[in-house]
Design a protein around this motif. Structure first.
Motif, PDB file in Angstrom:
ATOM      1  N   ARG A 306       0.825  -1.207   0.000  1.00  0.00           N
ATOM      2  CA  ARG A 306       0.000   0.000   0.000  1.00  0.00           C
ATOM      3  C   ARG A 306       0.861   1.259   0.000  1.00  0.00           C
ATOM      4  N   ARG A 307       1.636   1.439   1.050  1.00  0.00           N
ATOM      5  CA  ARG A 307       2.454   2.637   1.225  1.00  0.00           C
ATOM      6  C   ARG A 307       3.724   2.265   1.978  1.00  0.00           C
ATOM      7  N   PHE A 308       4.698   3.168   1.937  1.00  0.00           N
ATOM      8  CA  PHE A 308       5.822   3.041   2.848  1.00  0.00           C
ATOM      9  C   PHE A 308       6.319   4.430   3.239  1.00  0.00           C
ATOM     10  N   ALA A 309       7.146   4.484   4.282  1.00  0.00           N
ATOM     11  CA  ALA A 309       7.640   5.751   4.813  1.00  0.00           C
ATOM     12  C   ALA A 309       9.090   5.581   5.210  1.00  0.00           C
ATOM     13  N   LEU A 310       9.900   6.582   4.886  1.00  0.00           N
ATOM     14  CA  LEU A 310      11.326   6.580   5.203  1.00  0.00           C
ATOM     15  C   LEU A 310      11.561   7.411   6.445  1.00  0.00           C
ATOM     16  N   GLY A 311      12.263   6.827   7.422  1.00  0.00           N
ATOM     17  CA  GLY A 311      12.611   7.546   8.645  1.00  0.00           C
ATOM     18  C   GLY A 311      13.674   6.794   9.412  1.00  0.00           C
ATOM     19  N   GLY A 312      14.657   7.521   9.946  1.00  0.00           N
ATOM     20  CA  GLY A 312      15.702   6.874  10.728  1.00  0.00           C
ATOM     21  C   GLY A 312      16.489   5.850   9.943  1.00  0.00           C
ATOM     22  N   ASN A 313      16.699   6.111   8.630  1.00  0.00           N
ATOM     23  CA  ASN A 313      17.418   5.167   7.747  1.00  0.00           C
ATOM     24  C   ASN A 313      16.735   3.811   7.676  1.00  0.00           C
ATOM     25  N   ASN A 361       7.808   8.484  13.079  1.00  0.00           N
ATOM     26  CA  ASN A 361       8.311   9.581  13.900  1.00  0.00           C
ATOM     27  C   ASN A 361       9.778   9.821  13.585  1.00  0.00           C
ATOM     28  N   SER A 362      10.422  10.695  14.361  1.00  0.00           N
ATOM     29  CA  SER A 362      11.804  11.074  14.050  1.00  0.00           C
ATOM     30  C   SER A 362      12.781   9.923  14.189  1.00  0.00           C
ATOM     31  N   LEU A 363      12.401   8.857  14.884  1.00  0.00           N
ATOM     32  CA  LEU A 363      13.262   7.684  15.018  1.00  0.00           C
ATOM     33  C   LEU A 363      13.030   6.658  13.925  1.00  0.00           C
ATOM     34  N   GLY A 364      12.021   6.883  13.099  1.00  0.00           N
ATOM     35  CA  GLY A 364      11.669   5.904  12.077  1.00  0.00           C
ATOM     36  C   GLY A 364      10.675   4.874  12.546  1.00  0.00           C
ATOM     37  N   GLU A 365      10.110   5.032  13.744  1.00  0.00           N
ATOM     38  CA  GLU A 365       9.116   4.082  14.246  1.00  0.00           C
ATOM     39  C   GLU A 365       7.798   4.294  13.510  1.00  0.00           C
ATOM     40  N   PRO A 366       7.206   3.219  12.971  1.00  0.00           N
ATOM     41  CA  PRO A 366       6.006   3.378  12.150  1.00  0.00           C
ATOM     42  C   PRO A 366       4.720   3.515  12.947  1.00  0.00           C
ATOM     43  N   ASN A 392      11.139   0.145  16.684  1.00  0.00           N
ATOM     44  CA  ASN A 392      12.032  -0.303  15.616  1.00  0.00           C
ATOM     45  C   ASN A 392      12.494  -1.740  15.767  1.00  0.00           C
ATOM     46  N   SER A 393      11.929  -2.449  16.715  1.00  0.00           N
ATOM     47  CA  SER A 393      12.145  -3.890  16.824  1.00  0.00           C
ATOM     48  C   SER A 393      10.904  -4.671  16.406  1.00  0.00           C
ATOM     49  N   GLY A 394       9.864  -3.955  15.983  1.00  0.00           N
ATOM     50  CA  GLY A 394       8.641  -4.614  15.557  1.00  0.00           C
ATOM     51  C   GLY A 394       7.675  -4.917  16.667  1.00  0.00           C
ATOM     52  N   VAL A 395       7.897  -4.354  17.847  1.00  0.00           N
ATOM     53  CA  VAL A 395       7.006  -4.573  18.989  1.00  0.00           C
ATOM     54  C   VAL A 395       5.894  -3.531  18.952  1.00  0.00           C
ATOM     55  N   GLN A 396       4.642  -3.992  18.995  1.00  0.00           N
ATOM     56  CA  GLN A 396       3.523  -3.059  19.040  1.00  0.00           C
ATOM     57  C   GLN A 396       3.486  -2.383  20.395  1.00  0.00           C
ATOM     58  N   GLN A 397       3.584  -1.035  20.406  1.00  0.00           N
ATOM     59  CA  GLN A 397       3.647  -0.297  21.664  1.00  0.00           C
ATOM     60  C   GLN A 397       2.346   0.402  22.016  1.00  0.00           C
ATOM     61  N   ILE A 474      26.637  12.786  21.490  1.00  0.00           N
ATOM     62  CA  ILE A 474      25.904  13.405  20.391  1.00  0.00           C
ATOM     63  C   ILE A 474      25.808  12.400  19.240  1.00  0.00           C
ATOM     64  N   TYR A 475      24.590  12.212  18.706  1.00  0.00           N
ATOM     65  CA  TYR A 475      24.335  11.288  17.604  1.00  0.00           C
ATOM     66  C   TYR A 475      23.646  12.030  16.466  1.00  0.00           C
ATOM     67  N   ASP A 476      23.846  11.533  15.235  1.00  0.00           N
ATOM     68  CA  ASP A 476      23.036  12.051  14.133  1.00  0.00           C
ATOM     69  C   ASP A 476      21.743  11.243  14.060  1.00  0.00           C
ATOM     70  N   ILE A 477      20.871  11.580  13.074  1.00  0.00           N
ATOM     71  CA  ILE A 477      19.557  10.953  13.040  1.00  0.00           C
ATOM     72  C   ILE A 477      19.615   9.476  12.681  1.00  0.00           C
ATOM     73  N   SER A 478      20.753   9.015  12.143  1.00  0.00           N
ATOM     74  CA  SER A 478      20.889   7.594  11.840  1.00  0.00           C
ATOM     75  C   SER A 478      21.356   6.788  13.041  1.00  0.00           C
ATOM     76  N   GLY A 479      21.694   7.489  14.152  1.00  0.00           N
ATOM     77  CA  GLY A 479      22.186   6.804  15.339  1.00  0.00           C
ATOM     78  C   GLY A 479      23.695   6.718  15.421  1.00  0.00           C
TER      79      GLY A 479
END
Length: 522
Positions: A306-313, A361-366, A392-397, A474-479
């Motif tokens: 259907r769709r996809f979204a890019l976030g957090g690499n 979100n900004s971490l790439g969590e869907p 980002n581990s696939g756990v429904q929160q 300090i980290y960049d958005i990719s971690g």
């Protein structure tokens, strides 16, 4: 006691330290069941604009403040007998003006045939500034019942409309000025694209994909904002063992900050015997149009993307299994095509569960929205909105099913204050959720303060004397870890002048307690 200075906006770096969830805030509808929500947009003040239609009739647009206060509703009709209008996409510009783009159509044998693209521009107060009808004919855009489009607005208020044409086959881009004048209309059919998939505006370029034939594969067309063609290409899935079937369907695309393009499509089952089963296909293309890799994902059945979204690499993909009582699947892959995880949402075995949109979100969590169960009313289960979040581990929160009469959830968006908006079909229902940040560890003292925000070159902090042994990472958005330093009252400055403008994360660690915050460099 001395205090520490630093400029950050509260956020998260990884879900093992802080988990972001949402708390239901408010819901409103249009008090008319036959008004159907199609799309929404948010402005810079976190007001939400919902657009939809009343059966086969007018386009309706409603605006709410971020606190749920209803501000206004306007409608617009075709003004032509037996001619109707529906919205398809909407946008807001930096001044809060609202653009609604859709189709004008007639009905034949229950099918809708477009005869014009409708573009509306409203002021922030709901005044119609202009309306443009862009004729649709078989020689330009086509009158297929499946006619669709997407729109984008640039920083100057120019409106871009992407769609497809039938004769000759190809993908079409239209640009309107802030006053509604047509600046250009251009098409490209060099790779025989004939069905529109989606469009993006990024890095001063327009990216478009759609469907094509088995010879040319998935089409990709890139223009600059003046309408000049940068390149056109087609990408055939070379591993498809049945190349006569479904090798050129671009459903969605994303573009990263370096200009790499990711196309979400579908292909014929390609890892075992030749069948008509559908696989998910992702193709990565360089900024100059070279295919870097392509990967199909086979889940032993018909899986329609259907769709996809890019976030957090990471790319978060939603799909659904075709057939009786379909279920939705969410998966994540990295930017090299490696699958990180996948999971199926199937709350009730006897209920259709289908996703419609995904954001991150900004971490790439869907965050995924669709329809399904559970529900308080079994008879309404197939038309209930469901919105949920994975880490980002696939756990429904987190999950919310706030309205059993709301119909399918069709769109969701994170506002610039990190709150969440969603819409469902029936009654043009709109929902708002506040962000709730939960930590599984104690935070660094609440006395820690952060200024200024944003910063230019250096940051300094004031810290509680009990937290003298504090480290800042300090980290960049990719971690990726960029800098690590111990800080105290006499050594309380970080020089970040070598960093480019953008978003970064800082993890503070003091006596085993941790706090992660987001900072912005001008």
């Amino acid at each position: 006691m001395k205090k520490l200075l630093l400029i950050f906006i509260l956020s998260v770096l990884n879900s093992e330290i802080i988990a972001a969830q949402y708390t239901f805030d408010w819901m409103h509808d249009a008090s008319e069941y036959n008004k159907t929500a199609i799309m929404m947009a948010t402005d810079n003040s976190n007001n939400v604009i919902v657009t939809g239609h009343w059966m086969h009739s007018d386009i309706y647009t409603r605006k709410y403040a971020s606190n749920g206060t209803f501000l206004w509703e306007v409608s617009n009709s075709s003004g032509i007998a037996s001619n109707y209008q529906k919205p398809i996409w909407s946008n807001c510009d930096s001044s809060g003006n609202i653009y609604v783009v859709g189709k004008r159509y007639t009905i034949s044998l229950s099918s809708e045939y477009a005869d014009a693209i409708v573009a509306l521009k409203y002021s922030p107060s709901g005044t119609l500034l202009w309306k443009r009808n862009l004729p649709v004919t078989p020689s330009t855009v086509g009158t297929s019942p499946s006619f669709t489009l997407r729109s984008e607005v640039d920083a100057d208020g120019n409106l871009y409309i992407g769609t497809s044409q039938l004769t000759p086959s190809g993908l079409t881009l239209i640009k309107l000025s802030p006053t509604g004048s047509t600046l250009f209309q251009t098409s490209n059919n060099s790779n025989s694209g004939y069905g529109f998939g989606t469009m993006r505006l990024k890095n001063g370029k327009i990216y478009m994909t759609g469907s094509s034939d088995t010879v040319h594969g998935t089409p990709l067309v890139v223009w600059d904002t003046l309408g000049n063609l940068i390149f056109s290409a087609g990408f055939v899935h070379v591993n498809n063992i049945n190349p006569s079937f479904l090798t050129g369907f671009g459903e969605d695309l994303e573009v990263d900050d370096t200009g790499n393009i990711y196309i979400l499509g579908r292909t014929n089952h390609s890892t075992s015997v030749a069948t008509n089963n559908i696989d998910i296909l992702v193709q990565k293309v360089s900024p100059t149009g070279t295919l870097l890799w392509q990967q199909n994902y086979d889940f032993d059945g018909n899986d329609y993307p259907r769709r996809f979204a890019l976030g957090g690499n990471r790319l978060s993909i939603i799909s659904y299994s075709y057939g009786f009582e379909p279920n939705w699947r969410t998966q994540q892959i990295d930017t090299n095509g490696v699958q990180l995880w996948n999971t199926v949402y199937n709350a009730v075995s006897s209920v259709d569960e289908i996703p419609f949109y995904v954001t991150t979100n900004s971490l790439g969590e869907p965050i995924v929205i669709g329809k399904g169960g559970p529900t308080a009313s079994a008879s309404m289960a197939t038309v209930q909105m469901v919105i949920l979040k994975y880490n980002n581990s696939g756990v429904q929160q987190w999950i919310s099913t706030p309205n059993i009469y709301g119909g399918s959830g069709v769109y969701c968006k994170i506002a610039n204050d990190d709150s969440l908006f969603a819409i469902s079909e029936h009654n043009m229902s709109v929902y708002h959720y506040n962000l709730t940040t939960l930590s599984n560890q104690e935070e660094v003292s609440q006395k820690t303060q952060f200024v200024p925000n944003p910063f230019l070159d250096k940051i300094t902090f004031q810290i509680d004397e009990n937290e003298a042994n504090t480290s800042a990472s300090i980290y960049d958005i990719s971690g990726k870890l960029l800098l690590e330093k111990n800080i105290n009252s006499s050594n309380n400055e970080l020089d970040l002048s070598n960093l480019s403008s953008g978003i970064y994360f800082c993890k503070l660690n003091s006596n085993g307690n941790q706090k992660t915050i987001k900072l912005i460099k001008k």
